[in-house]
Design an enzyme around this catalytic site. Structure first.
Site, PDB file in Angstrom:
ATOM      1  N   HIS A 279       2.147  -4.727  -2.587  1.00  0.00           N
ATOM      2  CA  HIS A 279       3.419  -5.435  -2.718  1.00  0.00           C
ATOM      3  C   HIS A 279       4.003  -5.154  -4.085  1.00  0.00           C
ATOM      4  O   HIS A 279       3.259  -5.017  -5.056  1.00  0.00           O
ATOM      5  CB  HIS A 279       3.204  -6.954  -2.554  1.00  0.00           C
ATOM      6  CG  HIS A 279       4.463  -7.687  -2.266  1.00  0.00           C
ATOM      7  ND1 HIS A 279       5.298  -8.127  -3.263  1.00  0.00           N
ATOM      8  CD2 HIS A 279       5.047  -8.033  -1.088  1.00  0.00           C
ATOM      9  CE1 HIS A 279       6.342  -8.719  -2.707  1.00  0.00           C
ATOM     10  NE2 HIS A 279       6.219  -8.678  -1.395  1.00  0.00           N
ATOM     11  N   ASP A 337       2.391  -9.177   6.130  1.00  0.00           N
ATOM     12  CA  ASP A 337       2.466  -8.409   7.368  1.00  0.00           C
ATOM     13  C   ASP A 337       1.105  -8.010   7.928  1.00  0.00           C
ATOM     14  O   ASP A 337       1.021  -7.568   9.073  1.00  0.00           O
ATOM     15  CB  ASP A 337       3.292  -7.131   7.137  1.00  0.00           C
ATOM     16  CG  ASP A 337       4.747  -7.455   6.890  1.00  0.00           C
ATOM     17  OD1 ASP A 337       5.248  -8.383   7.538  1.00  0.00           O
ATOM     18  OD2 ASP A 337       5.373  -6.801   6.050  1.00  0.00           O
TER      19      ASP A 337
HETATM   20  N1  ACO Z   1      -1.996   2.086   0.750  1.00  0.00           N
HETATM   21  C1  ACO Z   1      -2.440   3.001  -0.141  1.00  0.00           C
HETATM   22  N2  ACO Z   1      -1.933   3.151  -1.379  1.00  0.00           N
HETATM   23  C2  ACO Z   1      -0.926   2.355  -1.742  1.00  0.00           C
HETATM   24  C3  ACO Z   1      -0.415   1.366  -0.875  1.00  0.00           C
HETATM   25  C4  ACO Z   1      -0.983   1.242   0.408  1.00  0.00           C
HETATM   26  N3  ACO Z   1      -0.538   0.336   1.273  1.00  0.00           N
HETATM   27  N4  ACO Z   1       0.593   0.715  -1.493  1.00  0.00           N
HETATM   28  C5  ACO Z   1       0.704   1.258  -2.707  1.00  0.00           C
HETATM   29  N5  ACO Z   1      -0.209   2.243  -2.870  1.00  0.00           N
HETATM   30  C6  ACO Z   1      -0.421   3.041  -4.074  1.00  0.00           C
HETATM   31  C7  ACO Z   1       0.678   4.076  -4.240  1.00  0.00           C
HETATM   32  O1  ACO Z   1       0.317   5.307  -3.649  1.00  0.00           O
HETATM   33  C8  ACO Z   1       0.796   4.158  -5.741  1.00  0.00           C
HETATM   34  O2  ACO Z   1      -0.248   4.982  -6.216  1.00  0.00           O
HETATM   35  P1  ACO Z   1      -0.041   5.884  -7.558  1.00  0.00           P
HETATM   36  O3  ACO Z   1       0.203   4.916  -8.676  1.00  0.00           O
HETATM   37  O4  ACO Z   1      -1.330   6.627  -7.679  1.00  0.00           O
HETATM   38  O5  ACO Z   1       1.147   6.768  -7.297  1.00  0.00           O
HETATM   39  C9  ACO Z   1       0.517   2.744  -6.213  1.00  0.00           C
HETATM   40  O6  ACO Z   1      -0.290   2.135  -5.186  1.00  0.00           O
HETATM   41  C10 ACO Z   1       1.770   1.895  -6.417  1.00  0.00           C
HETATM   42  O7  ACO Z   1       2.548   1.959  -5.234  1.00  0.00           O
HETATM   43  P2  ACO Z   1       4.129   2.041  -5.233  1.00  0.00           P
HETATM   44  O8  ACO Z   1       4.598   2.662  -3.960  1.00  0.00           O
HETATM   45  O9  ACO Z   1       4.614   2.665  -6.509  1.00  0.00           O
HETATM   46  O10 ACO Z   1       4.491   0.503  -5.267  1.00  0.00           O
HETATM   47  P3  ACO Z   1       5.853  -0.134  -4.818  1.00  0.00           P
HETATM   48  O11 ACO Z   1       5.926  -1.436  -5.520  1.00  0.00           O
HETATM   49  O12 ACO Z   1       6.971   0.830  -4.993  1.00  0.00           O
HETATM   50  O13 ACO Z   1       5.657  -0.328  -3.241  1.00  0.00           O
HETATM   51  C11 ACO Z   1       5.085  -1.279  -1.143  1.00  0.00           C
HETATM   52  C12 ACO Z   1       5.288  -1.522  -2.655  1.00  0.00           C
HETATM   53  C13 ACO Z   1       6.310  -0.559  -0.560  1.00  0.00           C
HETATM   54  C14 ACO Z   1       4.956  -2.613  -0.445  1.00  0.00           C
HETATM   55  C15 ACO Z   1       3.803  -0.421  -0.946  1.00  0.00           C
HETATM   56  O14 ACO Z   1       2.694  -1.137  -1.412  1.00  0.00           O
HETATM   57  C16 ACO Z   1       3.614  -0.016   0.515  1.00  0.00           C
HETATM   58  O15 ACO Z   1       4.162   1.019   0.930  1.00  0.00           O
HETATM   59  N6  ACO Z   1       2.810  -0.799   1.293  1.00  0.00           N
HETATM   60  C17 ACO Z   1       2.655  -0.531   2.708  1.00  0.00           C
HETATM   61  C18 ACO Z   1       3.857  -1.042   3.456  1.00  0.00           C
HETATM   62  C19 ACO Z   1       3.893  -2.561   3.531  1.00  0.00           C
HETATM   63  O16 ACO Z   1       2.914  -3.213   3.836  1.00  0.00           O
HETATM   64  N7  ACO Z   1       5.092  -3.114   3.291  1.00  0.00           N
HETATM   65  C20 ACO Z   1       5.330  -4.555   3.393  1.00  0.00           C
HETATM   66  C21 ACO Z   1       5.684  -5.141   2.065  1.00  0.00           C
HETATM   67  S1  ACO Z   1       5.808  -6.883   2.191  1.00  0.00           S
HETATM   68  C22 ACO Z   1       7.260  -7.169   2.959  1.00  0.00           C
HETATM   69  O17 ACO Z   1       8.206  -6.445   2.954  1.00  0.00           O
HETATM   70  C23 ACO Z   1       7.323  -8.410   3.687  1.00  0.00           C
END
Ligand code: ACO
Length: 402
Positions: A279, A337
């Site tokens: 998140h 989720d």
């Molecule tokens: N699985 C594996 N790795 C992940 C995940 C994941 N679910 N989420 C983040 N990471 C990693 C990224 O690859 C990144 O790694 P790096 O630093 O080596 O490049 C690091 O963690 C940070 O991730 P970002 O994408 O930069 O974080 P951001 O804050 O932009 O994204 C998000 C947050 C979109 C929720 C992300 O965690 C994600 O894609 N999760 C899966 C989708 C999801 O569950 N979305 C629901 C969010 S809650 C909602 O909307 C109600």
């Protein structure tokens, strides 16, 4: 703060913040999140207490008016919402224009936007009374439209709202009652549905709420602004994650395949992510995920799915991820989720409806934030700047010279 070069020499200081990770776009009194602690408060009240002791319409009142209602206010509010649940009969014509296999979120974007063509008497956004009428209409009609999207999706006739039922029971009935058969709402499932709505009611300046505020900042029609929020919510990185999370659990299928998917999620060259994990704000357990997990147990028990194999996969996946250095270092925890898909499936919804349910519940948050923005004396049209990285100024060449 960075020096962005000669082209901007007259524009002063810029902040460049892709994804707005550290830019506040507004002041707000509605929702507070402490992502490190895993705290979520609405108007100061912890989500755990609201979900345990409150009901969804009470939370709607709180988000809109800033205080919990008295008994008389609650009665009046419930009445006003439940007596705006009908949609104009002409609305049903919109549905027949969609392909029958259309995604229900596509149907929601179009149909909710179409409300702006129906309610011309609640679009003077400078009038607080008209704004409240539009707000109540939206909260009241969203379950009806969502249920119609569901019925259209499964090819069944629409069920009209029954206004002596509570909000969640009415919605479940509009979704699951079929002609010529008795339908009794199971109170355990209605309570679970209501709690799921509470968990999704608001979450400060997330992507869809920011979209609603940005659309509304131009003075646009409120129904059209909510349609914009629905469009944004649809994406798998936002509200679409509940659908994606269940699809992922089904693809994993059994506990012995979890390590393979954990390895994929950690592989930099693989775009796969654990859906329902991570998140932007929570760097701790999402408090909504804990309540959702409890709700999942209750729903599985009440529907006779206590040994759901996907629940076992989800619990084991969480256990393995939370002990893995990759997820620990990046502070990736289950979000709301992660457990909602299993719960909604047990309630009887197909995966394609999951994000629709999220939109239904988030409508109050969008509309409360929209009202707050309009009342804010600081409010101006939202107009982000950019960091231009294109060509410098150059002269046009005639086609024959290119
Ligand atoms: N699985 C594996 N790795 C992940 C995940 C994941 N679910 N989420 C983040 N990471 C990693 C990224 O690859 C990144 O790694 P790096 O630093 O080596 O490049 C690091 O963690 C940070 O991730 P970002 O994408 O930069 O974080 P951001 O804050 O932009 O994204 C998000 C947050 C979109 C929720 C992300 O965690 C994600 O894609 N999760 C899966 C989708 C999801 O569950 N979305 C629901 C969010 S809650 C909602 O909307 C109600």
């Amino acid at each position: 703060v960075i020096d962005i070069g000669a082209l901007y020499k007259h524009t002063g200081t810029f902040t460049y913040d892709p994804g707005f990770t550290s830019t506040a776009s507004c002041e707000s009194k509605i929702t507070y999140i402490d992502g490190d602690e895993g705290t979520l408060l609405h108007r100061g009240y912890p989500i755990e207490q609201l979900a345990e002791k409150g009901d969804f319409l009470e939370v709607c009142y709180l988000l809109l008016y800033g205080e919990l209602p008295t008994a008389a206010q609650k009665k009046d509010f419930d009445y006003r919402v439940t007596h705006h649940t009908m949609v104009h009969e002409q609305m049903s014509k919109f549905f027949s224009g969609y392909r029958r296999d259309a995604h229900p979120m596509a149907v929601m974007v179009g149909t909710v936007g179409a409300l702006s063509a129906f309610y011309h008497d609640s679009t003077d956004i400078t009038d607080p009374h008209q704004r409240m009428v539009a707000s109540l209409r939206m909260i009241a009609k969203m379950p009806t439209i969502a249920a119609m999207a569901y019925k259209y999706h499964v090819g069944q006739p629409f069920v009209y709202p029954k206004n002596d039922l509570d909000y969640a029971s009415n919605f479940l009935r509009m979704c699951f009652a079929v002609p010529c058969e008795e339908y009794q709402v199971n109170p355990v499932l209605a309570r679970a549905m209501d709690r799921i709505f509470i968990l999704h009611a608001d979450h400060e300046q997330n992507a869809s709420t920011s979209t609603v505020r940005l659309a509304g900042s131009s003075g646009a029609n409120p129904f059209a602004c909510i349609a914009a929020g629905i469009a944004c919510l649809w994406g798998p990185a936002h509200g679409g994650a509940n659908e994606a999370a269940l699809n992922m659990l089904m693809e994993i299928g059994s506990v012995d395949r979890i390590p393979e998917y954990i390895a994929k999620a950690k592989d930099k060259n693989d775009p796969f992510r654990l859906m329902g994990f991570g998140h932007r704000v929570y760097k701790n357990y999402d408090p909504r995920a804990k309540i959702m997990q409890k709700t999942m147990y209750e729903v599985l028990e009440a529907t006779g799915h206590g040994d759901d194999p996907l629940m076992k996969v989800a619990l084991e996946l969480e256990k393995i991820a939370l002990n893995d250095p990759y997820f620990i270092d990046k502070k990736l925890y289950p979000n709301v989720d992660f457990y909602s898909g299993i719960t909604l499936r047990a309630l009887g919804f197909p995966t394609t409806m999951f994000t629709v349910l999220f939109a239904l519940a988030r409508t109050v948050g969008w509309i409360a934030q929209w009202n707050e923005m309009i009342e804010d004396p600081q409010q101006r049209i939202g107009r982000p700047r950019q960091l231009y990285t294109g060509e410098p100024k150059r002269d046009y060449k005639a086609l024959s010279e290119r």
